[in-house]
Write a protein that holds these residues in place. Sequence first.
Motif, PDB file in Angstrom:
ATOM      1  N   ARG A  72       0.713  -1.214  -0.231  1.00 56.82           N
ATOM      2  CA  ARG A  72      -0.012   0.026  -0.105  1.00 56.82           C
ATOM      3  C   ARG A  72       0.771   1.024   0.131  1.00 56.82           C
ATOM      4  O   ARG A  72       1.800   1.204   0.832  1.00 56.82           O
ATOM      5  N   TYR A  74       0.710   5.702   0.403  1.00 56.45           N
ATOM      6  CA  TYR A  74      -0.183   6.574   0.883  1.00 56.45           C
ATOM      7  C   TYR A  74       0.446   8.062   0.883  1.00 56.45           C
ATOM      8  O   TYR A  74       1.454   8.024   1.062  1.00 56.45           O
ATOM      9  N   ARG A  76      -0.329  11.400   3.174  1.00 57.10           N
ATOM     10  CA  ARG A  76      -1.123  12.019   4.459  1.00 57.10           C
ATOM     11  C   ARG A  76      -0.910  13.362   4.611  1.00 57.10           C
ATOM     12  O   ARG A  76       0.341  14.041   4.505  1.00 57.10           O
ATOM     13  N   GLU A  86      -5.754  10.877   4.919  1.00 60.39           N
ATOM     14  CA  GLU A  86      -4.965  10.123   4.122  1.00 60.39           C
ATOM     15  C   GLU A  86      -5.474   9.235   2.991  1.00 60.39           C
ATOM     16  O   GLU A  86      -6.705   9.118   2.923  1.00 60.39           O
ATOM     17  N   GLY A  88      -4.762   6.697   0.051  1.00 59.82           N
ATOM     18  CA  GLY A  88      -4.143   5.411  -0.076  1.00 59.82           C
ATOM     19  C   GLY A  88      -4.615   4.495  -1.274  1.00 59.82           C
ATOM     20  O   GLY A  88      -5.624   4.683  -1.702  1.00 59.82           O
TER      21      GLY A  88
END
Length: 203
Positions: A72, A74, A76, A86, A88
């Motif tokens: 994953r 992301y 943020r 966030e 993702g």
Amino acid sequence: IFMQKLKFILSLSLLILFFTPGVKAENKAGVELGWAHLPGFEDEVADTAQALANLLGQTVTYSSDTGAAILRGYYRTDINNNGAVELGGFLSLTDVETVFSIPGASITIAQDIIGFDLSYIHEAADGVGIKLGLHMSDVDSESTVTLSGQSAAVTASDSGSGILIGILSTDKSSQFNYGLTYYDALGGVDDSDATLLSFSYQF
């Protein structure tokens, strides 16, 4: 439909960022690697086994994985002193494999997962965050079983949305953190939930 939902998530995230009150934002990007426990997938492949049995006129047995490695990425950004938004994207690095068998033959179906999520992270205590959000995800596979010159095509593809909730470490003095997140209804299927235990590296 999946692309429409993805556009909705991206639009919503942009609106949230645009109307964010002025704070000294700390923006972070990172990658997350973990293992997802997927007990609900067995219910879905049981239906597929029954469909195969109906097509072939024989009893079909099956065995299925209940987990997969997940990667994953992301981004943020802070929206207040104790919270962040966030965005993702995630995918399975290993397939969720199911073996369907009849006497003298077997076939393996490999399901893969891909999706996007949007969540709010609230720092409930020093170094501890609570995550709550939504995800849009696909669960895809396609396979064909051939027996005595006859073939039966089986497709198991689902797309949809669900909620997510989790707890994570938010140690700002370290680039490494960890988390535990529950994804409800992967691919929009009620029983296809996932519990992701992961470790992250922030740039």
